[in-house]
Design an enzyme around this catalytic site. Structure first.
Site, PDB file in Angstrom:
ATOM      1  N   LYS A 179      51.859  32.810  10.558  1.00  0.00           N
ATOM      2  CA  LYS A 179      52.062  32.074  11.792  1.00  0.00           C
ATOM      3  C   LYS A 179      53.528  31.308  11.956  1.00  0.00           C
ATOM      4  CE  LYS A 179      49.884  29.098  15.403  1.00  0.00           C
ATOM      5  NZ  LYS A 179      51.330  28.120  15.741  1.00  0.00           N
ATOM      6  N   LYS A 215      44.981  27.662  11.104  1.00  0.00           N
ATOM      7  CA  LYS A 215      46.315  26.804  10.817  1.00  0.00           C
ATOM      8  C   LYS A 215      46.059  26.147   9.374  1.00  0.00           C
ATOM      9  CE  LYS A 215      48.646  24.995  13.755  1.00  0.00           C
ATOM     10  NZ  LYS A 215      49.140  24.100  14.933  1.00  0.00           N
ATOM     11  N   GLU A 256      59.720  35.679  17.509  1.00  0.00           N
ATOM     12  CA  GLU A 256      60.254  34.230  16.874  1.00  0.00           C
ATOM     13  C   GLU A 256      61.441  33.882  16.260  1.00  0.00           C
ATOM     14  OE1 GLU A 256      57.252  30.890  16.708  1.00  0.00           O
ATOM     15  OE2 GLU A 256      56.986  32.658  17.551  1.00  0.00           O
TER      16      GLU A 256
END
Length: 716
Positions: free
Chosen positions: A153, A357, A210
């Site tokens: 991520k 996360k 990204e």
């Protein structure tokens, strides 16, 4: 578990057919001796070769040629394009940056760019897996057949990049998920984003990536900022976001941004020769990225159950500090597209993906001192000097205290034991005092640590009132004055500005216009020619456009767009200087806070003295004449997609002739003007409300019938 993709991919340039791919000769014949067809052929070969070298260097990290050879090929291509006017929209030479933009337009995404549900607990991830299995079972799929793709991520800025017939056409930030800022020219400068896809591609491909700043490049860039006396970026993500929102693409080109691609937003074939089918799985889409030359991470794995995904996350977290890009967790997504479509999405997030996360990172240490830094706008930022401590594998010796109000809220002082918080690779900060070892709270200085001018509080913030008279602000002010989106003075970069100040030649902005060739030529590193060039550049700015003058002053909250609005509204500098807050609020896009900011800046003695000093030296901005008409009175337009001019210019053009221009379609809208690559939502809204949709040619005809030229001729 699968952790790698394999297979060869097509090339931009075949070394058997292109002499500039492997061991290229760079002893080129003079451009003047080439015919136009010969130059066009050589330029075409060089473009293909440079694309191949960009791919090998920035995507595969396996360069074919030395940097100096690449530089000679690139320079030759630039030389040919300039001499024979051969530049193309997606030529590699466009990566050095185009003309500065007036503002960032808003564009609609090809498909929604949704957020992802997330948690830091393993149980929440297992619950996600259970929901997926129940959902698939309810839709008639075998829940035991589900496989997951696991990937980092990234902690950067999400962007949509669109290709048509393999050619780069658009890029946009995520924004609110439906619309984002148009950053086409900015992203064009990023060398890991191909201007042309390799091999066969669908007629239209929209991919999500990204944008990020590599950690080593981020550290070096922050060091450079601090050496120039500028505030460093808080973290790589802020650096990426701040860079992509620069209005000057050449600034973006100078900063070390990269992009990883990780998802397909749209894949369309036109039925007229393009028959590249979209893969059935997300895993296979990564193979397609390889074939197209789209850079993606190699830290991606496919697992056959959720426990494999949990294991992947733990291994990636252990490797986190060794990665050259910032991550804050992992993304776990269903692999099969049919499964994804069956599961669907909520209004905010897909049901087939989840972010696991990483936990935040903290440590405890002692405050050994407090340093107060002065930024370009005069803002004072306190920084805690710490007893060095390791936080998440990184030694931390400084942490931001944000502002005076934060110091007061914490009650922190030198000698206290504090908790240091570092998450997502942000600059560490102090969330709490864990052991009070001092008396009282750190006393924030009442005068600027650089120029000793009084410090004023503005809510939680503190500012030096020295303005352009403060050396810390002066260098930044001169650099700002010289920017391309202000007075555009070539040869007045940070190092030279610092040299001029240290030599005592520039103690205020007006001093620039007292410089002489002899003054400059006497400095180290200057010659007669460079001195004459800078004096000529300065002389060329003595009659600047009013908006450039206002933008160059560095008024807080006044960029090029607001400066242009002020110039158009007031017409002359004196009118701006005399306008009270009420008059300023009458300007489009100037609200109460911006009006107060402008008035505060113009009322400061040091700033007013600098403006008058400039005028005394012959720097007097030209007034603006604004013509308006009513040929379009009563009409309301909405614009979407890319037009032959910017959206702000289109809006200003129709408004100058009496029309209204709004950002969303309503029942009062008369026409939706759709340019290239329009988004879906405005067209859908127009269809639902019965609003006519016209393309740019029809729009031009509509305006022409009313005596209004299109595109704008720049005389409004």
């Amino acid at each position: 578990m699968t952790s790698a993709h394999s297979g060869s991919s097509p090339r931009h340039a075949d070394p058997d057919e292109n002499p500039y791919v492997e061991s290229p000769l760079t002893d080129f014949e003079p451009v003047a001796e080439l015919s136009e067809p010969e130059a066009a052929e050589q330029a075409s070969l060089l473009r293909a070769a440079v694309r191949e070298h960009d791919y090998r260097y920035y995507v595969e990290a396996d360069p074919l040629i030395p940097d100096e050879t690449y530089d000679r090929l690139f320079a030759r291509l630039e030389e040919l394009e300039d001499a024979f006017d051969l530049s193309t929209e997606n030529s590699p030479t466009r990566r050095v940056g185009g003309e500065p933009l007036d503002e960032l337009e808003t564009v609609e995404h090809v498909a929604p760019m949704r957020s992802i549900d997330n948690a830091t607990e393993a149980d929440a991830v297992r619950e996600f897996d259970e929901r997926v299995r129940r959902g698939l079972d309810a839709e008639g799929f075998d829940p035991d057949a589900v496989e997951y793709v696991c990937e980092p991520k990234f902690d950067g800025l999400s962007v949509e990049v669109v290709y048509e017939d393999g050619e780069y056409v658009r890029a946009a930030t995520r924004g609110d998920g439906r619309e984002g800022d148009d950053v086409t020219e900015q992203v064009r400068t990023i060398r890991s984003v191909p201007g042309k896809l390799r091999g066969d591609a669908p007629a239209r491909l929209a991919v999500r990536g990204e944008a990020y700043m590599p950690r080593d490049a981020f550290a070096a860039y922050n060091e450079e900022l601090m050496e120039r006396g500028e505030e460093p970026f808080a973290n790589p993500r802020n650096a990426a976001a701040g860079t992509l929102r620069q209005l000057d693409p050449s600034v973006v080109a100078e900063r070390p941004l990269e992009v990883f691609f990780f998802d397909v937003l749209g894949w369309e074939n036109d039925g007229e020769g393009s028959s590249v089918e979209r893969p059935d799985t997300h895993w296979a889409e990564f193979d397609a990225f390889d074939a197209f030359g789209l850079r993606r991470t190699d830290r991606v794995e496919r697992v056959d159950d959720i426990e494999g995904a949990l294991d992947y996350r733990d291994r990636l977290m252990a490797d986190r500090e060794d990665l050259n890009f910032a991550i804050d967790g992992v993304v776990i997504s269903v692999d099969d597209r049919a499964h994804r479509e069956a599961l669907g999405s909520t209004a905010r997030a897909p049901r087939w993906a989840f972010a696991y996360k990483f936990p935040p990172r903290t440590a405890t240490t002692t405050v050994e001192g407090v340093t107060v830094q002065v930024g370009r706008t005069g803002r004072l930022t306190p920084v805690a000097e710490l007893e060095p401590v390791e936080v998440g594998g990184v030694t931390v010796s400084r942490a931001t205290l944000h502002n005076p109000a934060e110091i007061e809220a914490l009650g922190v002082n030198v000698g206290d034991r504090v908790r240091i918080y570092r998450a997502g690779d942000v600059i560490p900060y102090v969330p709490e005092v864990v052991e009070k070892r001092s008396e009282g709270t750190y006393a924030f200085p009442e005068t600027c640590p650089v120029c000793d001018a009084p410090v004023e509080r503005d809510g939680p913030l503190a500012f030096c009132t020295g303005g352009l008279g403060c050396p810390a602000q002066l260098e930044r002010a001169v650099e700002h004055w010289a920017r391309r989106d202000a007075l555009d003075i070539e040869g007045l970069g940070p190092e030279r500005v610092e040299q001029l100040r240290e030599a005592g030649l520039v103690a205020s902005l007006p001093d620039l216009y007292d410089l002489t060739v002899d003054d400059l030529a006497a400095l180290e590193g200057w010659g007669e020619t460079s001195a004459e060039n800078l004096i000529a550049e300065l002389d060329a700015t003595r009659d600047p456009p009013l908006d450039d003058f206002l933008a160059g002053l560095g008024i807080p909250d006044v960029g090029a767009t607001t400066a242009r609005a002020l110039a158009a509204h007031f017409g002359g500098l004196d009118a701006v200087l005399d306008a009270d807050e009420g008059a300023l609020r009458e300007v489009d896009d100037v609200g109460p806070e911006v009006a107060e900011s402008i008035r505060t800046f113009l009322d400061a003695d040091e700033n007013r003295a600098a403006i008058e000093g400039l005028r005394e030296r012959g720097v007097d901005p030209e007034p603006v004449e604004v013509e308006t008409g009513d040929a379009l009175d009563g009409l309301t337009f909405v614009f979407t997609g890319s037009l032959s001019t910017t959206r702000s210019e289109a809006q200003a053009h129709v408004e100058a002739h009496g029309a209204d221009a709004t950002s969303s379609v309503s029942g009062n809208t008369d026409y939706l003007v759709a340019g290239e690559s329009p988004g879906r939502s405005k067209r859908d809204d127009a269809d639902a409300k019965g609003v006519p949709v016209v393309d740019e040619a029809e729009f031009a005809d509509l305006l022409g019938e009313r005596g209004v030229a299109w595109p704008p001729e720049g005389d409004e």
